[in-house]
Design a protein around this motif. Structure first.
Motif, PDB file in Angstrom:
ATOM      1  N   PRO A  28       0.836  -1.212   0.000  1.00  0.00           N
ATOM      2  CA  PRO A  28       0.000   0.000   0.000  1.00  0.00           C
ATOM      3  C   PRO A  28       0.868   1.258   0.000  1.00  0.00           C
ATOM      4  N   GLN A  29       0.395   2.277  -0.722  1.00  0.00           N
ATOM      5  CA  GLN A  29       1.148   3.518  -0.836  1.00  0.00           C
ATOM      6  C   GLN A  29       0.583   4.642   0.031  1.00  0.00           C
ATOM      7  N   CYS A  30      -0.388   4.322   0.874  1.00  0.00           N
ATOM      8  CA  CYS A  30      -0.874   5.305   1.844  1.00  0.00           C
ATOM      9  C   CYS A  30      -1.413   4.556   3.049  1.00  0.00           C
ATOM     10  N   GLY A  31      -1.387   5.207   4.187  1.00  0.00           N
ATOM     11  CA  GLY A  31      -1.809   4.579   5.437  1.00  0.00           C
ATOM     12  C   GLY A  31      -3.267   4.172   5.438  1.00  0.00           C
ATOM     13  N   PHE A  32      -4.119   4.966   4.819  1.00  0.00           N
ATOM     14  CA  PHE A  32      -5.552   4.653   4.813  1.00  0.00           C
ATOM     15  C   PHE A  32      -5.823   3.390   3.999  1.00  0.00           C
ATOM     16  N   SER A  33      -5.187   3.295   2.830  1.00  0.00           N
ATOM     17  CA  SER A  33      -5.324   2.084   2.019  1.00  0.00           C
ATOM     18  C   SER A  33      -4.786   0.883   2.794  1.00  0.00           C
ATOM     19  N   GLY A  34      -3.650   1.081   3.467  1.00  0.00           N
ATOM     20  CA  GLY A  34      -3.040   0.013   4.244  1.00  0.00           C
ATOM     21  C   GLY A  34      -3.945  -0.485   5.361  1.00  0.00           C
ATOM     22  N   GLN A  35      -4.669   0.420   6.014  1.00  0.00           N
ATOM     23  CA  GLN A  35      -5.573   0.019   7.092  1.00  0.00           C
ATOM     24  C   GLN A  35      -6.694  -0.873   6.574  1.00  0.00           C
ATOM     25  N   VAL A  36      -7.276  -0.522   5.423  1.00  0.00           N
ATOM     26  CA  VAL A  36      -8.364  -1.328   4.863  1.00  0.00           C
ATOM     27  C   VAL A  36      -7.829  -2.701   4.448  1.00  0.00           C
ATOM     28  N   VAL A  37      -6.641  -2.733   3.860  1.00  0.00           N
ATOM     29  CA  VAL A  37      -6.020  -4.011   3.494  1.00  0.00           C
ATOM     30  C   VAL A  37      -5.824  -4.864   4.747  1.00  0.00           C
ATOM     31  N   GLN A  38      -5.332  -4.266   5.836  1.00  0.00           N
ATOM     32  CA  GLN A  38      -5.123  -5.009   7.085  1.00  0.00           C
ATOM     33  C   GLN A  38      -6.432  -5.605   7.601  1.00  0.00           C
ATOM     34  N   ILE A  39      -7.503  -4.841   7.543  1.00  0.00           N
ATOM     35  CA  ILE A  39      -8.805  -5.324   8.016  1.00  0.00           C
ATOM     36  C   ILE A  39      -9.264  -6.505   7.166  1.00  0.00           C
ATOM     37  N   LEU A  40      -9.202  -6.350   5.852  1.00  0.00           N
ATOM     38  CA  LEU A  40      -9.644  -7.433   4.962  1.00  0.00           C
ATOM     39  C   LEU A  40      -8.765  -8.670   5.130  1.00  0.00           C
ATOM     40  N   ASP A  41      -7.457  -8.466   5.275  1.00  0.00           N
ATOM     41  CA  ASP A  41      -6.548  -9.595   5.489  1.00  0.00           C
ATOM     42  C   ASP A  41      -6.846 -10.284   6.820  1.00  0.00           C
ATOM     43  N   TYR A  42      -7.090  -9.498   7.856  1.00  0.00           N
ATOM     44  CA  TYR A  42      -7.397 -10.057   9.173  1.00  0.00           C
ATOM     45  C   TYR A  42      -8.651 -10.932   9.101  1.00  0.00           C
ATOM     46  N   GLY A  83     -15.074   4.478   2.678  1.00  0.00           N
ATOM     47  CA  GLY A  83     -13.636   4.668   2.723  1.00  0.00           C
ATOM     48  C   GLY A  83     -13.064   4.108   4.012  1.00  0.00           C
ATOM     49  N   CYS A  84     -11.857   4.498   4.335  1.00  0.00           N
ATOM     50  CA  CYS A  84     -11.134   3.938   5.458  1.00  0.00           C
ATOM     51  C   CYS A  84     -11.881   4.101   6.783  1.00  0.00           C
TER      52      CYS A  84
END
Length: 111
Positions: A28-42, A83-84
């Motif tokens: 991810p290239q931004c923290g907000f995108s990274g947070q959503v990825v973390q949630i979906l991965d979790y 969004g995030c």
């Protein structure tokens, strides 16, 4: 409908869970995108990440498509979720897990 709008529409309607984000799920290239990825991965949710940084037309097109000014944008079964901040709040309240389950999306860590 423009070519970019047709592309977005096809992705949103053709993929159960799609995240328009800055960067990729693995980088991810931004923290907000990274947070959503973390949630979906979790949650163990299979999803497709689409990098809006690859095209200015795509970056603007997704904002126009949802009439939503920010990225990331999460779609489930063709519907805009948010969004995030919205995704994070829904996750913390258990609403995201319910939404996914009700739409037939397998969720591993639903508790």
């Amino acid at each position: 409908m423009s070519a970019i709008a047709e592309f977005i529409d096809a992705e949103v309607k053709g993929t159960d869970v799609v995240l328009f984000m800055k960067g990729t799920p693995s980088f991810p290239q931004c923290g907000f995108s990274g947070q959503v990825v973390q949630i979906l991965d979790y949650l163990g949710v299979p999803f497709k990440g689409i990098n809006v940084l690859e095209s200015a037309d795509l970056r603007q097109g997704i904002k126009d498509y949802a009439n939503w000014p920010t990225i990331p944008q999460l779609y489930v079964k063709g519907e805009f979720v948010g969004g995030c901040d919205i995704v994070r709040e829904m996750f913390q309240a258990g609403e995201l897990q319910t939404l996914l389950s009700e739409n037939g999306i397998p969720v591993e860590n639903a508790a």
